[in-house]
Design a protein around this motif. Structure first.
Motif, PDB file in Angstrom:
ATOM      1  N   THR A   1      -4.869   6.435  -2.244  1.00 25.49           N
ATOM      2  CA  THR A   1      -4.182   5.214  -1.887  1.00 25.49           C
ATOM      3  C   THR A   1      -4.101   4.307  -3.111  1.00 25.49           C
ATOM      4  OG1 THR A   1      -4.114   3.329  -0.343  1.00 25.49           O
ATOM      5  CG2 THR A   1      -6.293   4.090  -1.020  1.00 25.49           C
TER       6      THR A   1
ATOM      7  N   THR B   1     -13.064   2.692  -2.762  1.00 20.85           N
ATOM      8  CA  THR B   1     -12.070   1.662  -2.491  1.00 20.85           C
ATOM      9  C   THR B   1     -12.202   0.594  -3.568  1.00 20.85           C
ATOM     10  OG1 THR B   1     -13.544   0.352  -1.063  1.00 20.85           O
ATOM     11  CG2 THR B   1     -12.230   2.054   0.005  1.00 20.85           C
TER      12      THR B   1
ATOM     13  N   LEU C   1      -8.601  -4.873   9.768  1.00 19.33           N
ATOM     14  CA  LEU C   1      -7.769  -3.766  10.253  1.00 19.33           C
ATOM     15  C   LEU C   1      -6.319  -3.889   9.810  1.00 19.33           C
ATOM     16  CD1 LEU C   1      -9.116  -3.449  13.913  1.00 19.33           C
ATOM     17  CD2 LEU C   1      -9.998  -2.429  11.803  1.00 19.33           C
TER      18      LEU C   1
ATOM     19  N   ILE D   1      -9.971   8.293  -0.283  1.00 21.05           N
ATOM     20  CA  ILE D   1     -10.546   8.145   1.052  1.00 21.05           C
ATOM     21  C   ILE D   1     -10.706   9.525   1.701  1.00 21.05           C
ATOM     22  CG2 ILE D   1     -10.397   6.866   3.209  1.00 21.05           C
ATOM     23  CD1 ILE D   1     -10.031   5.026   0.821  1.00 21.05           C
ATOM     24  N   PRO D   2     -11.940   9.983   1.925  1.00 23.30           N
ATOM     25  CA  PRO D   2     -12.181  11.288   2.545  1.00 23.30           C
ATOM     26  C   PRO D   2     -12.025  11.209   4.041  1.00 23.30           C
ATOM     27  CG  PRO D   2     -14.257  10.214   2.096  1.00 23.30           C
ATOM     28  CD  PRO D   2     -13.187   9.287   1.587  1.00 23.30           C
ATOM     29  N   VAL D   3     -10.813  11.005   4.474  1.00 29.84           N
ATOM     30  CA  VAL D   3     -10.586  10.542   5.831  1.00 29.84           C
ATOM     31  C   VAL D   3     -10.813  11.618   6.883  1.00 29.84           C
ATOM     32  CG1 VAL D   3      -8.106  10.988   5.849  1.00 29.84           C
ATOM     33  CG2 VAL D   3      -9.013   9.114   7.175  1.00 29.84           C
TER      34      VAL D   3
ATOM     35  N   PHE E   1     -17.433   9.411   4.530  1.00 29.87           N
ATOM     36  CA  PHE E   1     -17.749   8.174   5.254  1.00 29.87           C
ATOM     37  C   PHE E   1     -19.239   8.197   5.578  1.00 29.87           C
ATOM     38  CE2 PHE E   1     -14.069   5.596   6.148  1.00 29.87           C
ATOM     39  CZ  PHE E   1     -13.046   6.412   5.719  1.00 29.87           C
TER      40      PHE E   1
ATOM     41  N   TRP F   1      -5.166  -2.051  -7.539  1.00 31.55           N
ATOM     42  CA  TRP F   1      -6.254  -1.323  -6.877  1.00 31.55           C
ATOM     43  C   TRP F   1      -5.792   0.068  -6.518  1.00 31.55           C
ATOM     44  CZ3 TRP F   1      -4.906   0.464  -2.138  1.00 31.55           C
ATOM     45  CH2 TRP F   1      -3.900  -0.233  -1.432  1.00 31.55           C
TER      46      TRP F   1
ATOM     47  N   VAL G   1     -12.590  10.110  12.178  1.00 32.16           N
ATOM     48  CA  VAL G   1     -12.618   9.719  10.771  1.00 32.16           C
ATOM     49  C   VAL G   1     -13.913  10.212  10.148  1.00 32.16           C
ATOM     50  CG1 VAL G   1     -12.749   7.760   9.207  1.00 32.16           C
ATOM     51  CG2 VAL G   1     -11.254   7.653  11.185  1.00 32.16           C
ATOM     52  N   GLY G   2     -13.844  10.763   8.995  1.00 32.05           N
ATOM     53  CA  GLY G   2     -15.067  11.122   8.290  1.00 32.05           C
ATOM     54  C   GLY G   2     -15.365  12.594   8.362  1.00 32.05           C
TER      55      GLY G   2
ATOM     56  N   GLY H   1      -3.639  -5.261   6.231  1.00 34.05           N
ATOM     57  CA  GLY H   1      -3.604  -5.597   4.808  1.00 34.05           C
ATOM     58  C   GLY H   1      -3.716  -4.358   3.946  1.00 34.05           C
ATOM     59  N   ARG H   2      -4.386  -4.502   2.843  1.00 37.98           N
ATOM     60  CA  ARG H   2      -4.545  -3.390   1.905  1.00 37.98           C
ATOM     61  C   ARG H   2      -5.126  -2.173   2.594  1.00 37.98           C
ATOM     62  NH1 ARG H   2      -7.694  -5.560  -3.378  1.00 37.98           N
ATOM     63  NH2 ARG H   2      -8.648  -3.492  -3.088  1.00 37.98           N
ATOM     64  N   PHE H   3      -4.514  -1.002   2.352  1.00 45.52           N
ATOM     65  CA  PHE H   3      -4.986   0.187   3.047  1.00 45.52           C
ATOM     66  C   PHE H   3      -6.413   0.543   2.640  1.00 45.52           C
ATOM     67  CE2 PHE H   3      -4.294   3.753   5.743  1.00 45.52           C
ATOM     68  CZ  PHE H   3      -5.100   4.753   5.227  1.00 45.52           C
ATOM     69  N   ASP H   4      -6.747   0.395   1.379  1.00 45.76           N
ATOM     70  CA  ASP H   4      -8.100   0.765   0.951  1.00 45.76           C
ATOM     71  C   ASP H   4      -9.127  -0.136   1.620  1.00 45.76           C
ATOM     72  OD1 ASP H   4      -8.785  -0.879  -2.239  1.00 45.76           O
ATOM     73  OD2 ASP H   4      -7.445  -1.515  -0.626  1.00 45.76           O
ATOM     74  N   GLN H   5      -8.755  -1.373   1.884  1.00 47.71           N
ATOM     75  CA  GLN H   5      -9.706  -2.277   2.526  1.00 47.71           C
ATOM     76  C   GLN H   5      -9.818  -2.011   4.024  1.00 47.71           C
ATOM     77  OE1 GLN H   5      -8.700  -6.252   1.108  1.00 47.71           O
ATOM     78  NE2 GLN H   5      -9.938  -5.929  -0.724  1.00 47.71           N
ATOM     79  N   ILE H   6      -8.753  -1.538   4.648  1.00 48.61           N
ATOM     80  CA  ILE H   6      -8.886  -1.097   6.040  1.00 48.61           C
ATOM     81  C   ILE H   6      -9.882   0.044   6.092  1.00 48.61           C
ATOM     82  CG2 ILE H   6      -7.709  -0.065   8.022  1.00 48.61           C
ATOM     83  CD1 ILE H   6      -5.122  -1.420   7.115  1.00 48.61           C
ATOM     84  N   MET H   7      -9.739   0.983   5.179  1.00 51.36           N
ATOM     85  CA  MET H   7     -10.667   2.117   5.140  1.00 51.36           C
ATOM     86  C   MET H   7     -12.086   1.659   4.797  1.00 51.36           C
ATOM     87  SD  MET H   7      -9.079   4.854   6.009  1.00 51.36           S
ATOM     88  CE  MET H   7      -8.376   3.759   7.240  1.00 51.36           C
ATOM     89  N   ALA H   8     -12.198   0.640   3.970  1.00 50.41           N
ATOM     90  CA  ALA H   8     -13.523   0.118   3.642  1.00 50.41           C
ATOM     91  C   ALA H   8     -14.187  -0.488   4.882  1.00 50.41           C
ATOM     92  CB  ALA H   8     -13.416  -0.920   2.528  1.00 50.41           C
TER      93      ALA H   8
ATOM     94  N   SER I   1       0.807  -1.217   0.000  1.00 49.53           N
ATOM     95  CA  SER I   1       0.000   0.000   0.000  1.00 49.53           C
ATOM     96  C   SER I   1       0.841   1.268   0.000  1.00 49.53           C
ATOM     97  CB  SER I   1      -0.916   0.033   1.229  1.00 49.53           C
ATOM     98  OG  SER I   1      -1.810  -1.050   1.248  1.00 49.53           O
TER      99      SER I   1
ATOM    100  N   VAL J   1     -13.725   0.539   7.955  1.00 51.13           N
ATOM    101  CA  VAL J   1     -14.184   1.702   8.718  1.00 51.13           C
ATOM    102  C   VAL J   1     -15.464   2.252   8.098  1.00 51.13           C
ATOM    103  CG1 VAL J   1     -13.607   4.064   9.405  1.00 51.13           C
ATOM    104  CG2 VAL J   1     -11.850   2.291   9.488  1.00 51.13           C
ATOM    105  N   SER J   2     -15.479   2.308   6.792  1.00 48.13           N
ATOM    106  CA  SER J   2     -16.651   2.818   6.080  1.00 48.13           C
ATOM    107  C   SER J   2     -17.884   1.979   6.381  1.00 48.13           C
ATOM    108  CB  SER J   2     -16.356   2.824   4.576  1.00 48.13           C
ATOM    109  OG  SER J   2     -17.456   3.306   3.864  1.00 48.13           O
TER     110      SER J   2
END
Lengths: 240, 258
Positions: A235, A214, B128, A183-185, A208, A179, B188-189, B130-137, A157, B139-140
């Protein structure tokens, strides 16, 4: 303004400094190390550097190690001190070792009058969840510390914070994995427009609870553009 | 109204909360066996079944999920077949606008209602790392969860737990003995303008000095708390968190490995 970072360009022509955080080092670190103008470890990052360079530590001496030193092992700290690496204590508990390391790094870049295009950070995207978030948070603070783009890489990543405005990302180095995401973090981004992605956005809101991009990917053009009204985290995957 | 939760109760052998278990596509931690046995329902989201299959070699009969759902782009064919033959429901959720995790929660909620189960919480393993986008997913998905289920949804992986606090007052019981030595509140968000806490080493007290400082809102303290200019120390066993405006945070008490 149109900005043009090359997230994976460290393999080509960009001049960059390297920051090593307290996470296991990926294989790519050797290549990144050799082409870096300056290398630094944030606290426990030095432990990982020490461990993976056993037998060849002379070739991997950072310019400095900074932090509050609650993670670095005493023998590691001593090893690098004896070898002439600058050991810089940054005890301020209101900021992370990473943030403070960027401050020290920026100062050294200015002192040495180096021409640098980017700061590449290794680590920070795995392990304790609060520390992953702290890494992201440092990217929000980075613009007050340095005008240089700061990217973070760990395993497959990469993350990079896009400030409000227009951005052009060249994703044709051949190192891009399959991929990517937006991300609007920190807050919702009300107007996001992209090109170059498989699922593009047109004046769309990212947030969010609303929409987070993603598992996106590329349309093959080799260029991604992103326009955003608020800071937006890009990302992407790095090929093995 | 104040919401009370003991996030680590499911990890206690003597824990009293009734929960369902969701397994995502990440390596399973040791605590999963204990969590499995006490769960009312167990489900895998797509590749989560691969991990279940791999770590239960030799004892797979004791670890059969009620269902496996997903778009099945991760689950290995032999794994899918194994669980199908064993009678696990295989539910295809192909919608590409939502993650396997989100869709698994939808299926789970339906089953909870169909079976009229009394459930207190949904415990999710993975998501929580692995892939960063999936960690964020992951959370989403916590943001979407309230539209899917009224149950609290927590996510656990390795030493981390996350849980999304909705606007309002929350009381987190952190005296199970399983709490590790760090925690945090992550906006977050969007920024949270009014956050007040007790029970933390560095507490927050509303109002935020400069609520529109986006940058300082997203700035997590290295120790215990999202940090700004109004911290006080206070020692109490239970922490209560109050917000007066829109409030999206995640608290991450750490776990000690069982």
């Amino acid at each position: 303004a149109c900005k043009r970072p090359h997230p994976l360009d460290p393999s080509r022509s960009l001049k960059y400094c390297l920051v090593i955080l307290n996470q296991p080092l990926d294989k790519c670190f050797r290549h990144l190390w050799h082409k870096a103008l300056l290398r630094a470890c944030a606290d426990g990052g030095a432990n990982h550097l020490y461990d993976v360079t056993e037998g060849e530590r002379e070739s991997f001496l950072p310019e400095f190690i900074s932090g509050d030193f609650d993670s670095i092992r005493p023998e590691v700290r001593e090893h690098y001190a004896i070898k002439g690496c600058e050991i810089i204590s940054t005890p301020d508990q209101d900021h992370t070792d990473f943030t403070k390391c960027l401050e020290v790094l920026q100062k050294k870049i200015e002192e040495k009058d180096l021409q640098v295009d980017m700061i590449v950070t290794l680590g920070g995207l795995a392990g304790r969840f609060d520390q992953i978030m702290a890494s992201v948070s440092t990217l929000f603070q980075a613009p007050q510390i340095t005008s240089l783009p700061v990217i973070i890489i760990q395993e497959e990543s990469l993350i990079y914070l896009l400030q409000p405005g227009k951005h052009k990302l060249h994703v044709d180095t051949g190192m891009e994995g399959d991929w990517c995401g937006l991300i609007p973090v920190g807050q919702p981004c009300n107007q996001v427009t992209t090109t170059g992605l498989k699922w593009n956005l047109t004046h769309q809101m990212l947030g969010f609870g609303t929409l987070v991009s993603t598992s996106n990917t590329y349309d093959g053009s080799g260029v991604v553009t992103v326009e955003t009204d608020h800071p937006l985290l890009w990302t992407m995957a790095i090929k093995n």
